[in-house]
Design a protein around this motif. Sequence first.
Motif, PDB file in Angstrom:
ATOM      1  N   TYR A  92       0.927  -0.961   0.014  1.00  0.00           N
ATOM      2  CA  TYR A  92      -0.356   0.460  -0.393  1.00  0.00           C
ATOM      3  C   TYR A  92       0.767   1.202   0.074  1.00  0.00           C
ATOM      4  N   LEU A 105      -2.487   0.213   7.596  1.00  0.00           N
ATOM      5  CA  LEU A 105      -2.675   0.202   6.096  1.00  0.00           C
ATOM      6  C   LEU A 105      -1.679  -0.821   5.889  1.00  0.00           C
ATOM      7  N   ARG A 116      -1.911   0.161  15.812  1.00  0.00           N
ATOM      8  CA  ARG A 116      -3.371   0.425  16.220  1.00  0.00           C
ATOM      9  C   ARG A 116      -4.208   0.321  16.884  1.00  0.00           C
ATOM     10  N   LEU A 250      -6.165   8.685   6.214  1.00  0.00           N
ATOM     11  CA  LEU A 250      -7.083   7.349   6.214  1.00  0.00           C
ATOM     12  C   LEU A 250      -8.468   7.382   6.852  1.00  0.00           C
ATOM     13  N   LEU A 251      -8.639   8.186   7.813  1.00  0.00           N
ATOM     14  CA  LEU A 251     -10.522   7.666   8.136  1.00  0.00           C
ATOM     15  C   LEU A 251     -11.087   8.354   7.310  1.00  0.00           C
ATOM     16  N   ALA A 254     -11.247   4.939   4.170  1.00  0.00           N
ATOM     17  CA  ALA A 254     -11.589   4.548   4.925  1.00  0.00           C
ATOM     18  C   ALA A 254     -12.579   4.235   5.354  1.00  0.00           C
ATOM     19  N   GLY A 255     -13.180   5.338   6.145  1.00  0.00           N
ATOM     20  CA  GLY A 255     -14.238   5.696   6.815  1.00  0.00           C
ATOM     21  C   GLY A 255     -15.027   6.498   5.619  1.00  0.00           C
ATOM     22  N   THR A 258     -16.391   4.104   1.974  1.00  0.00           N
ATOM     23  CA  THR A 258     -16.890   2.879   2.183  1.00  0.00           C
ATOM     24  C   THR A 258     -18.425   2.481   2.457  1.00  0.00           C
ATOM     25  N   THR A 259     -18.435   4.180   4.410  1.00  0.00           N
ATOM     26  CA  THR A 259     -19.799   3.571   4.089  1.00  0.00           C
ATOM     27  C   THR A 259     -20.586   4.609   3.097  1.00  0.00           C
ATOM     28  N   PRO A 300     -18.903  -3.037  -0.666  1.00  0.00           N
ATOM     29  CA  PRO A 300     -18.063  -2.039  -1.218  1.00  0.00           C
ATOM     30  C   PRO A 300     -16.870  -1.256  -2.139  1.00  0.00           C
ATOM     31  N   VAL A 304      -8.631  -6.000  -1.795  1.00  0.00           N
ATOM     32  CA  VAL A 304      -7.786  -5.521  -0.938  1.00  0.00           C
ATOM     33  C   VAL A 304      -6.779  -6.768  -1.857  1.00  0.00           C
ATOM     34  N   LEU A 329     -12.391  -9.211  -2.392  1.00  0.00           N
ATOM     35  CA  LEU A 329     -13.945  -9.731  -1.137  1.00  0.00           C
ATOM     36  C   LEU A 329     -14.815  -9.682  -2.115  1.00  0.00           C
ATOM     37  N   SER A 356     -16.847  -8.394   3.754  1.00  0.00           N
ATOM     38  CA  SER A 356     -16.781  -7.212   3.453  1.00  0.00           C
ATOM     39  C   SER A 356     -15.539  -5.976   3.928  1.00  0.00           C
ATOM     40  N   PRO A 361      -5.594  -9.703  11.456  1.00  0.00           N
ATOM     41  CA  PRO A 361      -4.902  -8.238  12.044  1.00  0.00           C
ATOM     42  C   PRO A 361      -5.380  -6.601  11.585  1.00  0.00           C
TER      43      PRO A 361
HETATM   44  C1  HEM Z   1     -19.342  -0.147   5.273  1.00  0.00           C
HETATM   45  C2  HEM Z   1     -17.880   0.813   5.659  1.00  0.00           C
HETATM   46  C3  HEM Z   1     -16.590   0.193   5.533  1.00  0.00           C
HETATM   47  C4  HEM Z   1     -16.214  -0.985   5.279  1.00  0.00           C
HETATM   48  C5  HEM Z   1     -16.572  -1.481   3.893  1.00  0.00           C
HETATM   49  C6  HEM Z   1     -15.016  -1.447   5.650  1.00  0.00           C
HETATM   50  C7  HEM Z   1     -14.106  -2.402   4.893  1.00  0.00           C
HETATM   51  C8  HEM Z   1     -12.627  -2.100   4.929  1.00  0.00           C
HETATM   52  C9  HEM Z   1     -11.695  -3.115   4.947  1.00  0.00           C
HETATM   53  C10 HEM Z   1     -11.706  -4.037   3.577  1.00  0.00           C
HETATM   54  C11 HEM Z   1     -10.151  -2.953   5.845  1.00  0.00           C
HETATM   55  C12 HEM Z   1      -9.330  -3.584   5.856  1.00  0.00           C
HETATM   56  C13 HEM Z   1      -8.121  -3.483   4.462  1.00  0.00           C
HETATM   57  C14 HEM Z   1      -6.924  -5.062   4.290  1.00  0.00           C
HETATM   58  O1  HEM Z   1      -7.206  -5.715   5.006  1.00  0.00           O
HETATM   59  O2  HEM Z   1      -6.023  -4.328   3.383  1.00  0.00           O
HETATM   60  C15 HEM Z   1     -10.447  -1.966   6.585  1.00  0.00           C
HETATM   61  C16 HEM Z   1      -9.874  -1.148   7.162  1.00  0.00           C
HETATM   62  C17 HEM Z   1      -9.594   0.019   7.948  1.00  0.00           C
HETATM   63  N1  HEM Z   1     -11.126   0.524   8.628  1.00  0.00           N
HETATM   64 FE1  HEM Z   1     -12.625   0.204   7.498  1.00  0.00          FE
HETATM   65  N2  HEM Z   1     -14.193   0.187   6.379  1.00  0.00           N
HETATM   66  C18 HEM Z   1     -15.744   0.690   6.416  1.00  0.00           C
HETATM   67  C19 HEM Z   1     -16.020   1.896   7.026  1.00  0.00           C
HETATM   68  C20 HEM Z   1     -14.748   1.855   8.141  1.00  0.00           C
HETATM   69  C21 HEM Z   1     -15.192   4.011   9.230  1.00  0.00           C
HETATM   70  C22 HEM Z   1     -16.677   3.585   8.988  1.00  0.00           C
HETATM   71  C23 HEM Z   1     -13.630   3.984   9.729  1.00  0.00           C
HETATM   72  C24 HEM Z   1     -13.217   5.050  10.363  1.00  0.00           C
HETATM   73  C25 HEM Z   1     -13.842   6.318  10.361  1.00  0.00           C
HETATM   74  C26 HEM Z   1     -12.502   2.849   9.280  1.00  0.00           C
HETATM   75  C27 HEM Z   1     -11.490   2.603   9.031  1.00  0.00           C
HETATM   76  C28 HEM Z   1     -10.294   2.165   9.000  1.00  0.00           C
HETATM   77  C29 HEM Z   1      -9.481   1.949   9.008  1.00  0.00           C
HETATM   78  C30 HEM Z   1      -8.444   2.363  10.232  1.00  0.00           C
HETATM   79  C31 HEM Z   1      -8.973   0.800   8.215  1.00  0.00           C
HETATM   80  C32 HEM Z   1      -7.000   0.099   8.426  1.00  0.00           C
HETATM   81  C33 HEM Z   1      -7.310  -1.080  10.088  1.00  0.00           C
HETATM   82  C34 HEM Z   1      -5.590  -1.485  10.106  1.00  0.00           C
HETATM   83  O3  HEM Z   1      -4.366  -1.766   8.872  1.00  0.00           O
HETATM   84  O4  HEM Z   1      -5.866  -2.066  11.216  1.00  0.00           O
HETATM   85  N3  HEM Z   1     -13.333   1.689   8.098  1.00  0.00           N
HETATM   86  N4  HEM Z   1     -11.905  -1.836   6.532  1.00  0.00           N
END
Ligand code: HEM
Length: 434
Positions: A92, A105, A116, A250-251, A254-255, A258-259, A300, A304, A329, A356, A361
């Motif tokens: 990444y 990430l 984390r 990132l938020l 990521a946040g 997707t949502t 969504p 990955v 996914l 999804s 981790p």
């Molecule tokens: C339906 C909504 C969401 C989906 C489908 C989703 C999906 C994902 C996926 C698939 C990953 C893993 C990426 C990987 O393994 O390479 C991820 C990681 C992450 N997501 Fe979400 N996400 C969503 C909502 C959110 C929200 C609302 C936030 C925060 C405001 C968020 C914050 C993060 C963060 C910080 C990571 C990194 C975690 C890490 O690397 O340890 N996500 N998300």
Amino acid sequence: MVTPPGPEGSPAASYDPMRQFTELAGDVRDPYPMMAEIRAGSPVLQVGLRPRPGQYQHDEKAPRIGALFTVTSHECAQQVLTDNVRFSSAGYAMTIGQVMGRTILEMDPPEHLRHRALVAKAFRARVLDQWSDAVIGGCVSELIDAFAGDGHADLIRQLTFPFPVRVIARILGLPEADWPRFLRLSTELIAVMRNWDRAVAAGRELRGYFGEIIADRRRNTRDDLVSQLVRAEVDGHRLSDDEIYPFLLLLLPAGAETTYRSSSNLLFGLLSHPDQLDAVRADRALVPQAIEEALRWESPLLTVARVAAEDVELGGVSIPKGGFIAVSLGAANRDPGRYSDPDEFDIFRAPKPHISFGDGPHRCLGMHLARVETQVLLNAVLDRLPQLRLDPAAEDPHIHGLIFRSPPDLPVHFDPAGAEGARRAVSDRGRGLP
Ligand code: HEM
């Protein structure tokens, strides 16, 4: 401290980020038959030799990328995501890391766990429950208030798209006057795959903006996420501004992205299956399973990425060290070995977790927040928009996309007089009136 958004007519004002999203999604309606064909041949498939020259921005610290593989079965996807020793996330650094900086990430153990852990507390389900009414409910109500009297709306532009960025702005404790600018920069940042230069410029401007917020929280700590990061310590030292920026940036992708896409897919699934919409409206205990089914049915984020940290064998295929692995996914969520009739949207199917949110981790840190947001949003839509239905004149409503998936628009009709009654009833309930 606050710089207002670009004046009307400026390049920033004429730029339409929603169009960028639609174009980015691409008009691929149904990639699933292709995925099914690949999976039926082999759960792991070598799809190319090396990325095209210049396809990625190269970073000296990033691993060298070798052959390209795609993973389509649920079992193999899970094996890759739960093993962050053999399957590294460092790739990444060459894509999203170029815009965000070094985020969790792209970190591998032991660094990943330490970083984390610093932010995980803020995203625990118990902490989020406190926000659901005041912060999340408030954001949905404001957005619905703006169109409830019209009897029609595009639920994407007017609701699901602006909603999660507003929630994040509140969680970060950003002043309300800054939201238009924050929304514009966030949207430009997350359109990174479409317009790289604009995303890099937005990332730079957001850093400057966050720099002022961080400096303020160092002086006056508050009850928001930026204050928590300012107080947090890793290995006995406080995080520097340069360590905090990437997490804040990132938020947004990521946040927010997707949502917005997942709640749009849920609304599309229910509106295009009116019997299931009626069932959920009548029995709100069905809301959580409707949310999970929509996430499974239309992930969504389709893919990955990982890089093989050593020579590995996966699903009977040898992957050399450096092999780039696209974990689908979307394909894993429709694996017929795990789900019966996987292409059907069926909120009554036997519950079985989807992938999804990823797994292992790096499993999504914001998944509780995403679930709470979607739950609050769906309940508000059902409470506030009586007789909700797809606009019968809508041309060809559909979900599309190959990287991200969601409907480009969601034109609906509802009863405006009933919506006004519902607004009063909801507000009376909020004030404890019978
Ligand atoms: C339906 C909504 C969401 C989906 C489908 C989703 C999906 C994902 C996926 C698939 C990953 C893993 C990426 C990987 O393994 O390479 C991820 C990681 C992450 N997501 Fe979400 N996400 C969503 C909502 C959110 C929200 C609302 C936030 C925060 C405001 C968020 C914050 C993060 C963060 C910080 C990571 C990194 C975690 C890490 O690397 O340890 N996500 N998300």
